[in-house]
Design a protein around this motif. Structure first.
Motif, PDB file in Angstrom:
ATOM      1  N   LEU A 100      51.508   8.783  20.581  1.00 18.23           N
ATOM      2  CA  LEU A 100      50.216   8.155  20.867  1.00 18.23           C
ATOM      3  C   LEU A 100      50.511   6.776  21.440  1.00 18.23           C
ATOM      4  CD1 LEU A 100      47.079   8.446  20.402  1.00 18.23           C
ATOM      5  CD2 LEU A 100      47.449   7.407  18.163  1.00 18.23           C
ATOM      6  N   GLU A 101      49.905   6.469  22.568  1.00 19.65           N
ATOM      7  CA  GLU A 101      50.059   5.127  23.131  1.00 19.65           C
ATOM      8  C   GLU A 101      48.691   4.566  23.497  1.00 19.65           C
ATOM      9  OE1 GLU A 101      52.788   4.916  26.437  1.00 19.65           O
ATOM     10  OE2 GLU A 101      54.529   5.467  25.213  1.00 19.65           O
ATOM     11  N   ILE A 102      48.374   3.426  22.931  1.00 20.81           N
ATOM     12  CA  ILE A 102      47.215   2.643  23.341  1.00 20.81           C
ATOM     13  C   ILE A 102      47.755   1.224  23.430  1.00 20.81           C
ATOM     14  CG2 ILE A 102      44.850   1.926  22.785  1.00 20.81           C
ATOM     15  CD1 ILE A 102      44.662   4.350  20.902  1.00 20.81           C
ATOM     16  N   THR A 103      47.772   0.661  24.612  1.00 20.34           N
ATOM     17  CA  THR A 103      48.448  -0.625  24.779  1.00 20.34           C
ATOM     18  C   THR A 103      47.581  -1.598  25.574  1.00 20.34           C
ATOM     19  OG1 THR A 103      49.541  -0.243  26.917  1.00 20.34           O
ATOM     20  CG2 THR A 103      50.578   0.746  24.972  1.00 20.34           C
ATOM     21  N   GLU A 104      47.986  -2.859  25.572  1.00 23.38           N
ATOM     22  CA  GLU A 104      47.290  -3.881  26.361  1.00 23.38           C
ATOM     23  C   GLU A 104      48.324  -4.803  27.010  1.00 23.38           C
ATOM     24  OE1 GLU A 104      44.128  -3.925  26.892  1.00 23.38           O
ATOM     25  OE2 GLU A 104      43.214  -2.832  25.215  1.00 23.38           O
ATOM     26  N   SER A 105      48.076  -5.167  28.253  1.00 24.00           N
ATOM     27  CA  SER A 105      48.823  -6.271  28.853  1.00 24.00           C
ATOM     28  C   SER A 105      48.053  -7.545  28.551  1.00 24.00           C
ATOM     29  CB  SER A 105      48.969  -6.073  30.364  1.00 24.00           C
ATOM     30  OG  SER A 105      50.059  -5.227  30.629  1.00 24.00           O
ATOM     31  N   ILE A 106      48.739  -8.529  27.987  1.00 23.81           N
ATOM     32  CA  ILE A 106      48.027  -9.700  27.466  1.00 23.81           C
ATOM     33  C   ILE A 106      48.560 -11.005  28.049  1.00 23.81           C
ATOM     34  CG2 ILE A 106      47.491  -8.527  25.297  1.00 23.81           C
ATOM     35  CD1 ILE A 106      49.720 -10.180  23.955  1.00 23.81           C
ATOM     36  N   LEU A 107      47.652 -11.979  28.028  1.00 19.36           N
ATOM     37  CA  LEU A 107      47.974 -13.342  28.472  1.00 19.36           C
ATOM     38  C   LEU A 107      47.732 -14.284  27.292  1.00 19.36           C
ATOM     39  CD1 LEU A 107      48.318 -15.695  30.582  1.00 19.36           C
ATOM     40  CD2 LEU A 107      45.880 -15.408  31.107  1.00 19.36           C
ATOM     41  N   ILE A 108      48.738 -15.089  26.971  1.00 23.70           N
ATOM     42  CA  ILE A 108      48.569 -16.095  25.911  1.00 23.70           C
ATOM     43  C   ILE A 108      47.761 -17.255  26.497  1.00 23.70           C
ATOM     44  CG2 ILE A 108      49.756 -17.609  24.249  1.00 23.70           C
ATOM     45  CD1 ILE A 108      50.261 -14.572  23.837  1.00 23.70           C
ATOM     46  N   ARG A 109      46.670 -17.611  25.803  1.00 23.97           N
ATOM     47  CA  ARG A 109      45.769 -18.652  26.317  1.00 23.97           C
ATOM     48  C   ARG A 109      46.038 -19.999  25.665  1.00 23.97           C
ATOM     49  NH1 ARG A 109      40.271 -15.079  26.872  1.00 23.97           N
ATOM     50  NH2 ARG A 109      40.730 -14.381  24.764  1.00 23.97           N
ATOM     51  N   GLU A 110      45.426 -21.022  26.219  1.00 26.57           N
ATOM     52  CA  GLU A 110      45.511 -22.368  25.619  1.00 26.57           C
ATOM     53  C   GLU A 110      44.993 -22.314  24.185  1.00 26.57           C
ATOM     54  OE1 GLU A 110      46.607 -25.243  26.858  1.00 26.57           O
ATOM     55  OE2 GLU A 110      47.001 -24.612  28.925  1.00 26.57           O
ATOM     56  N   ASP A 111      43.858 -21.643  24.022  1.00 32.00           N
ATOM     57  CA  ASP A 111      43.223 -21.551  22.700  1.00 32.00           C
ATOM     58  C   ASP A 111      42.804 -20.114  22.447  1.00 32.00           C
ATOM     59  OD1 ASP A 111      43.021 -24.402  21.959  1.00 32.00           O
ATOM     60  OD2 ASP A 111      41.810 -24.499  23.791  1.00 32.00           O
ATOM     61  N   GLY A 112      42.788 -19.758  21.194  1.00 33.82           N
ATOM     62  CA  GLY A 112      42.211 -18.477  20.823  1.00 33.82           C
ATOM     63  C   GLY A 112      43.161 -17.317  20.985  1.00 33.82           C
ATOM     64  N   ALA A 113      42.623 -16.141  20.706  1.00 35.09           N
ATOM     65  CA  ALA A 113      43.417 -14.921  20.764  1.00 35.09           C
ATOM     66  C   ALA A 113      43.797 -14.610  22.203  1.00 35.09           C
ATOM     67  CB  ALA A 113      42.617 -13.770  20.164  1.00 35.09           C
ATOM     68  N   ALA A 114      44.749 -13.680  22.360  1.00 40.24           N
ATOM     69  CA  ALA A 114      45.221 -13.324  23.699  1.00 40.24           C
ATOM     70  C   ALA A 114      44.110 -12.702  24.522  1.00 40.24           C
ATOM     71  CB  ALA A 114      46.389 -12.351  23.579  1.00 40.24           C
ATOM     72  N   GLU A 115      44.210 -12.893  25.828  1.00 43.14           N
ATOM     73  CA  GLU A 115      43.296 -12.238  26.755  1.00 43.14           C
ATOM     74  C   GLU A 115      43.920 -10.928  27.214  1.00 43.14           C
ATOM     75  OE1 GLU A 115      42.451 -14.548  30.298  1.00 43.14           O
ATOM     76  OE2 GLU A 115      41.948 -12.710  31.408  1.00 43.14           O
ATOM     77  N   CYS A 116      43.130  -9.855  27.221  1.00 46.77           N
ATOM     78  CA  CYS A 116      43.612  -8.585  27.759  1.00 46.77           C
ATOM     79  C   CYS A 116      43.358  -8.562  29.258  1.00 46.77           C
ATOM     80  CB  CYS A 116      42.911  -7.414  27.080  1.00 46.77           C
ATOM     81  SG  CYS A 116      43.350  -7.297  25.341  1.00 46.77           S
ATOM     82  N   LEU A 117      44.385  -8.262  30.027  1.00 40.29           N
ATOM     83  CA  LEU A 117      44.240  -8.312  31.489  1.00 40.29           C
ATOM     84  C   LEU A 117      43.486  -7.099  32.028  1.00 40.29           C
ATOM     85  CD1 LEU A 117      47.759  -9.726  32.388  1.00 40.29           C
ATOM     86  CD2 LEU A 117      45.572 -10.938  32.504  1.00 40.29           C
ATOM     87  N   CYS A 118      43.563  -5.983  31.323  1.00 42.21           N
ATOM     88  CA  CYS A 118      42.793  -4.799  31.714  1.00 42.21           C
ATOM     89  C   CYS A 118      41.605  -4.674  30.781  1.00 42.21           C
ATOM     90  CB  CYS A 118      43.637  -3.529  31.630  1.00 42.21           C
ATOM     91  SG  CYS A 118      45.037  -3.521  32.750  1.00 42.21           S
ATOM     92  N   ASN A 119      40.587  -4.001  31.270  1.00 40.43           N
ATOM     93  CA  ASN A 119      39.358  -3.899  30.494  1.00 40.43           C
ATOM     94  C   ASN A 119      38.868  -2.452  30.470  1.00 40.43           C
ATOM     95  OD1 ASN A 119      36.920  -4.325  29.219  1.00 40.43           O
ATOM     96  ND2 ASN A 119      35.911  -5.173  31.029  1.00 40.43           N
ATOM     97  N   ARG A 120      39.398  -1.697  29.512  1.00 39.37           N
ATOM     98  CA  ARG A 120      38.949  -0.326  29.305  1.00 39.37           C
ATOM     99  C   ARG A 120      38.939  -0.075  27.795  1.00 39.37           C
ATOM    100  NH1 ARG A 120      37.602  -1.112  33.632  1.00 39.37           N
ATOM    101  NH2 ARG A 120      37.739   0.163  35.517  1.00 39.37           N
ATOM    102  N   PRO A 121      38.095   0.861  27.323  1.00 43.58           N
ATOM    103  CA  PRO A 121      37.990   1.052  25.873  1.00 43.58           C
ATOM    104  C   PRO A 121      39.362   1.272  25.217  1.00 43.58           C
ATOM    105  CG  PRO A 121      36.291   2.294  26.994  1.00 43.58           C
ATOM    106  CD  PRO A 121      37.175   1.716  28.073  1.00 43.58           C
ATOM    107  N   ARG A 122      39.524   0.609  24.071  1.00 42.27           N
ATOM    108  CA  ARG A 122      40.797   0.637  23.350  1.00 42.27           C
ATOM    109  C   ARG A 122      40.768   1.800  22.366  1.00 42.27           C
ATOM    110  NH1 ARG A 122      40.931  -4.711  21.350  1.00 42.27           N
ATOM    111  NH2 ARG A 122      41.263  -5.234  23.537  1.00 42.27           N
ATOM    112  N   LYS A 123      41.047   2.994  22.846  1.00 39.33           N
ATOM    113  CA  LYS A 123      40.937   4.169  21.979  1.00 39.33           C
ATOM    114  C   LYS A 123      41.682   5.345  22.584  1.00 39.33           C
ATOM    115  CE  LYS A 123      36.798   6.144  24.066  1.00 39.33           C
ATOM    116  NZ  LYS A 123      35.491   6.747  23.834  1.00 39.33           N
ATOM    117  N   MET A 124      41.818   6.399  21.781  1.00 33.18           N
ATOM    118  CA  MET A 124      42.302   7.678  22.297  1.00 33.18           C
ATOM    119  C   MET A 124      41.090   8.402  22.892  1.00 33.18           C
ATOM    120  SD  MET A 124      44.224  10.733  20.197  1.00 33.18           S
ATOM    121  CE  MET A 124      42.918  10.997  18.976  1.00 33.18           C
TER     122      MET A 124
END
Lengths: 430, 430
Positions: A402-426
């Motif tokens: 099973l693979e559900i992954t995200e490419s992320i960007l570390i921001r100045e503040d707050g949690a990481a930003e996900c570079l892609c935007n699709r539902p995080r699910k199987m």
């Protein structure tokens, strides 16, 4: 007359590269010089290359390295702009503390370098074709002769010992041909300089992300029981290279991976002509790529009704991903992300030993990772704004995956930003 | 119950591989053993692997090598059947004179090996994930520990010094961890064993040739002025992987190359989103691939009316190709082909320094050549029946390029056979 045009990342206004039409001195196949009106196309701004070079020189100084021989194609491209499928022969760029980088490769590839590097033409050098795959000559002999002629044959010279394109033989030959130099291991020195992405680089990665989304959308539409795997791969590759709007797609550094059912336990097997089957989960490991910048993205599709085991795994994995995204913030460490992910997986009794992510950006085959930081419990690297990772907690169990992954960007503040935007699910297609 | 099915190359009746459904002991992510019903899929017959192993052992004996550590992914696949995109981490197969090959790789890839290699499961070994891209551990330490445990730590051990996947660092670590062994350079030892193709291999290469023809047919239909390059590449990749009839397409080891006009002087630049233009020649360097076997094939398309220079170059090139095909016969030497090609080119005052061909067959990125013989004036290797080459006299001039090539098979008698069958010319679309 030369004519230069700046290029702007349209959505953001960030200035990126420049193109230039000009009379170029071109090397003929016999080694003599000709000339022709050609387009020089450099992906990033002069200021961006200056930034990269300065950062690399500081790292060299810290490591006591006077001259750096870079052979990793991604490092070559990052420092100079050079882009071509020529890394199957020996090539490199030499970085000095006090003069411009010097591109070195097969004579046949000089014309490619003249069209893609930012340095002046005199900083491009080609070696003769009879060095290629010869049993009696080695290209590193030519490099050594040139280094000696440039007066640096007695220096402390860094080489990338752990690199696909710096073979054991290359090192042995270079060492023998530079008897007065001190060769030192500079593995990943440049890779580490690449960890924090500039705004210009992020423009490219966001474009790559749009291609990744398009690929995943196509998969969700097309994957059905009975369709042979290779037909789906054909459409993935087509979507990846067609791109989105004016974002043309480049080749990804890894081919699409899409094992199904019990074969998903073997994450690196490539496709064949067998059909998708009802009752199986298939994970799709893909990356959109724009001008060598990658934004990997994985989703899983289940055909039919998933088992409770799979559903519980999905739930734990999504919970772990979300905890990891929260932990992936400036000031935290790489291991904090891994540990945040691990907790819900452990609660669900899912045993997972592999690292759960790696830095991404510019790359060439055979890997789209940067080979520096690993998101795993023993890595205490502090996360900084601008770092980008493929947060990749693949589950490869004994007879399912099973693979559900995200490419992320570390921001100045707050949690990481996900570079892609699709539902995080199987995704379930029943 | 295990169930084994032989696979036959349908057109030829040559028996190729076999598939097997059976209970496999599978490694869980934590390293413990599980079991599952999976399909083992081996591309060639047991007799074929036996032939390869015997040939390799004879070559080892001639070189005084007692144990051979093979790290070239194509050599690994040729000897064992292993096939996966896992060559971006250290892996290999160890060949002994008196016991079966021993596959060694990342633990995550053990499941892939269990599904693809012909050896018994006990001959597959995985190393822990924290060896991967670690700065404190190296996979070669694990290999050394295992070699010592197998009692061969004091032997004369061959390593492939000149290989993309055997880094300078890997060699240094292995050498340090095997203080009592004698490491010797076995570069291309296995590659040379691959030079003459078996009937089973030719079945695969003929399938790949059908894919190559399909790609070229698609190009001739689709390439028009104004169409962006990337859209044509998207269709090439789609055709390549869709394949022909039941021949599903595998990924080629090099991406399609298709530089136009003056950029064709730079043969290894990859595509972008610029359109094809009237008045330009574009060469297309592609290969169909079936189960990692390649049959490269290049053709040039001119949009508009070609100049006399180009037409004369085409004429000389085709004449040279035909002379080369006549010379490419058993008993002649590699240089005879190059010299036959050179004569009409010289008469046309076309200056060409690069080699004009290389052996082809099984391969992995970044190259689809076998890196042994070169068709060039200094190579006196005698040609033998069953050898296959990409006869590749690309013309990369100062501001234009032209490629018309053939993948060829050396026959028992007569001139070489061309594996693809399409007109040998520059195609003009006016």
């Amino acid at each position: 007359m030369n004519e230069t045009t700046k290029v702007t990342g349209e959505a953001t206004g960030v200035e990126t590269g420049y193109t230039e039409r000009r009379e170029l001195p071109i090397l003929r196949s016999d080694g003599t010089a000709g000339a022709g009106m050609v387009r020089k196309d450099v992906p990033f701004s002069p200021a961006e290359y200056e930034r990269r070079l300065t950062k690399t020189r500081h790292a060299m100084e810290r490591a006591g390295i006077e001259v750096l021989c870079v052979t990793d194609p991604a490092n070559i491209a990052w420092l100079t702009g050079y882009d071509g499928w020529s890394f199957y022969v020996h090539q490199g760029v030499v970085i000095f503390l006090d003069q411009h980088p010097w591109w070195w490769g097969r004579r046949q590839d000089v014309n490619g370098a003249l069209r893609t590097v930012w340095m002046e033409d005199s900083r491009v050098h080609g070696y003769a074709d009879n060095f290629v795959q010869s049993t009696i000559r080695h290209p590193m002999q030519d490099l050594a002769v040139n280094l000696i002629a440039m007066g640096v044959g007695t220096k402390r010279i860094g080489v990338e010992m752990e690199n696909y394109y710096y073979s054991a033989k290359a090192h042995a030959v270079l060492e023998a041909a530079l008897p007065d130099a001190q060769l030192v291991d500079a593995t990943a020195l440049v890779n580490w300089c690449r960890a924090i992405k500039s705004d210009e680089e992020l423009v490219f990665m966001r474009k790559a992300a749009r291609i990744s989304e398009k690929i995943v959308d196509g998969l969700l539409e097309r994957v059905e029981p009975g369709i042979p795997k290779n037909l789906i791969v054909a459409e993935i590759l087509r979507d990846a290279v067609v791109g989105v709007d004016d974002i043309w797609g480049d080749y990804a550094s890894i081919v699409p991976l899409l094992p199904s059912g019990s074969d998903a336990a073997a994450p690196h097997l490539t496709w064949d002509g067998r059909p998708f089957a009802t009752g199986e989960a298939t994970f799709f490991e893909i990356a959109g790529c724009y001008r060598r910048y990658h934004t990997p993205f994985c989703r899983t599709i289940f055909l039919g009704e998933p088992s409770d085991i799979l559903k519980r795994a999905e739930e734990a994995l999504v919970e772990g991903l979300e905890a990891g995204l929260e932990a992936a913030r400036a000031g935290n460490r790489a291991c904090d992300v891994a540990n945040a992910l691990a907790e819900p997986l452990e609660r669900a009794q899912i045993d997972r030993a592999a690292r759960c992510g790696y830095p991404i950006g510019l790359s060439y085959p055979p890997d789209w990772g940067e080979r520096t930081i690993s998101l795993r419990s023993e890595d205490t690297t502090v996360l900084e704004p601008g770092m980008t990772f493929h947060f990749m907690p693949g589950l490869w169990m004994s007879d399912w995956g099973l693979e559900i992954t995200e490419s992320i960007l570390i921001r100045e503040d707050g949690a990481a930003e996900c570079l892609c935007n699709r539902p995080r699910k199987m995704f379930v297609k029943s």
